[in-house]
Write a protein that holds these residues in place. Structure first.
Motif, PDB file in Angstrom:
ATOM      1  N   ARG A   1     -39.283  22.787  67.857  1.00 51.20           N
ATOM      2  CA  ARG A   1     -38.100  22.834  68.721  1.00 51.20           C
ATOM      3  C   ARG A   1     -38.278  21.935  69.934  1.00 51.20           C
ATOM      4  NH1 ARG A   1     -37.184  28.907  69.470  1.00 51.20           N
ATOM      5  NH2 ARG A   1     -37.715  28.273  71.552  1.00 51.20           N
TER       6      ARG A   1
ATOM      7  N   SER B   1     -37.969  18.371  68.809  1.00 50.51           N
ATOM      8  CA  SER B   1     -36.570  18.073  68.564  1.00 50.51           C
ATOM      9  C   SER B   1     -35.826  17.868  69.882  1.00 50.51           C
ATOM     10  CB  SER B   1     -35.930  19.212  67.768  1.00 50.51           C
ATOM     11  OG  SER B   1     -34.561  18.997  67.607  1.00 50.51           O
ATOM     12  N   SER B   2     -36.135  18.701  70.869  1.00 44.61           N
ATOM     13  CA  SER B   2     -35.517  18.590  72.189  1.00 44.61           C
ATOM     14  C   SER B   2     -35.879  17.260  72.844  1.00 44.61           C
ATOM     15  CB  SER B   2     -35.974  19.756  73.063  1.00 44.61           C
ATOM     16  OG  SER B   2     -35.539  19.583  74.390  1.00 44.61           O
ATOM     17  N   HIS B   3     -37.167  16.873  72.717  1.00 48.63           N
ATOM     18  CA  HIS B   3     -37.610  15.603  73.305  1.00 48.63           C
ATOM     19  C   HIS B   3     -36.929  14.425  72.598  1.00 48.63           C
ATOM     20  CE1 HIS B   3     -40.326  17.781  75.727  1.00 48.63           C
ATOM     21  NE2 HIS B   3     -41.224  18.022  74.795  1.00 48.63           N
ATOM     22  N   ALA B   4     -36.814  14.518  71.284  1.00 47.67           N
ATOM     23  CA  ALA B   4     -36.167  13.446  70.529  1.00 47.67           C
ATOM     24  C   ALA B   4     -34.709  13.307  70.964  1.00 47.67           C
ATOM     25  CB  ALA B   4     -36.253  13.732  69.025  1.00 47.67           C
ATOM     26  N   GLN B   5     -34.045  14.438  71.195  1.00 46.54           N
ATOM     27  CA  GLN B   5     -32.656  14.395  71.651  1.00 46.54           C
ATOM     28  C   GLN B   5     -32.560  13.768  73.033  1.00 46.54           C
ATOM     29  OE1 GLN B   5     -29.936  15.178  69.742  1.00 46.54           O
ATOM     30  NE2 GLN B   5     -28.864  14.165  71.413  1.00 46.54           N
ATOM     31  N   THR B   6     -33.519  14.065  73.900  1.00 38.65           N
ATOM     32  CA  THR B   6     -33.541  13.460  75.242  1.00 38.65           C
ATOM     33  C   THR B   6     -33.654  11.948  75.140  1.00 38.65           C
ATOM     34  OG1 THR B   6     -34.529  15.443  76.204  1.00 38.65           O
ATOM     35  CG2 THR B   6     -34.806  13.394  77.441  1.00 38.65           C
TER      36      THR B   6
ATOM     37  N   ARG C   1     -32.786  10.081  72.547  1.00 33.26           N
ATOM     38  CA  ARG C   1     -31.528   9.558  71.996  1.00 33.26           C
ATOM     39  C   ARG C   1     -30.441   9.482  73.076  1.00 33.26           C
ATOM     40  NH1 ARG C   1     -33.364  12.374  67.424  1.00 33.26           N
ATOM     41  NH2 ARG C   1     -32.356  14.306  68.010  1.00 33.26           N
ATOM     42  N   ASN C   2     -30.363  10.545  73.898  1.00 37.02           N
ATOM     43  CA  ASN C   2     -29.375  10.536  74.985  1.00 37.02           C
ATOM     44  C   ASN C   2     -29.647   9.406  75.969  1.00 37.02           C
ATOM     45  OD1 ASN C   2     -28.154  12.781  73.877  1.00 37.02           O
ATOM     46  ND2 ASN C   2     -29.114  14.222  75.297  1.00 37.02           N
TER      47      ASN C   2
ATOM     48  N   ASP D   1     -28.467   6.086  74.809  1.00 39.93           N
ATOM     49  CA  ASP D   1     -27.024   5.896  74.942  1.00 39.93           C
ATOM     50  C   ASP D   1     -26.611   5.587  76.379  1.00 39.93           C
ATOM     51  OD1 ASP D   1     -26.633   6.363  72.259  1.00 39.93           O
ATOM     52  OD2 ASP D   1     -26.165   8.488  72.533  1.00 39.93           O
TER      53      ASP D   1
END
Length: 127
Positions: A84, A87-92, A94-95, A98
């Motif tokens: 988790r 996954s949270s770090h990967a989302q950070t 990705r954000n 952008d």
């Protein structure tokens, strides 16, 4: 070696009971259980139900979660938490990709390349 979950919770039951100044027999009476049952809970020989823990929490004037404070999590739970977090770090990342301006993206890409290169040198640790 990590104690079994039942033993860890049993120790908590004993600690909380003693903190309240109750004997096993007194707690048993308040819960409608036998003294032997309380002894078995505390030694981890029998794992109590969540309903009994909830009843015990009320009698001992503690929160239900107090029985789980400091209880070691199993390997599967640690792995799930790590996944988790990853996954949270990967989302950070990705954000950030952008939102960052091009020059900052260049720095981020360089850092990612450096980290990937280090991971390969160390034999793929962290996968």
């Amino acid at each position: 070696m990590v104690m079994e979950l039942g033993q860890q919770i049993g120790r908590k039951i004993r600690t909380l009971r003693e903190r309240r100044g109750l004997t096993q027999s007194q707690l048993a009476s308040l819960l409608g259980k036998s003294g032997e049952t309380i002894s078995n809970f505390e030694r981890g020989k029998v794992v109590t139900s969540i309903q009994t823990l909830d009843q015990m929490a009320k009698v001992l004037n503690v929160r239900l979660m107090d029985f789980f404070d400091g209880v070691a999590v199993g390997a599967a739970d640690r792995q799930h938490r790590a996944e988790r977090a990853r996954s949270s770090h990967a989302q950070t990342v990705r954000n950030a990709a952008d939102l960052l301006p091009e020059e900052d993206l260049e720095i981020l890409a360089g850092l990612a390349t450096l980290l990937e290169s280090r991971r390969r040198r160390e034999g793929g640790k962290g996968e």
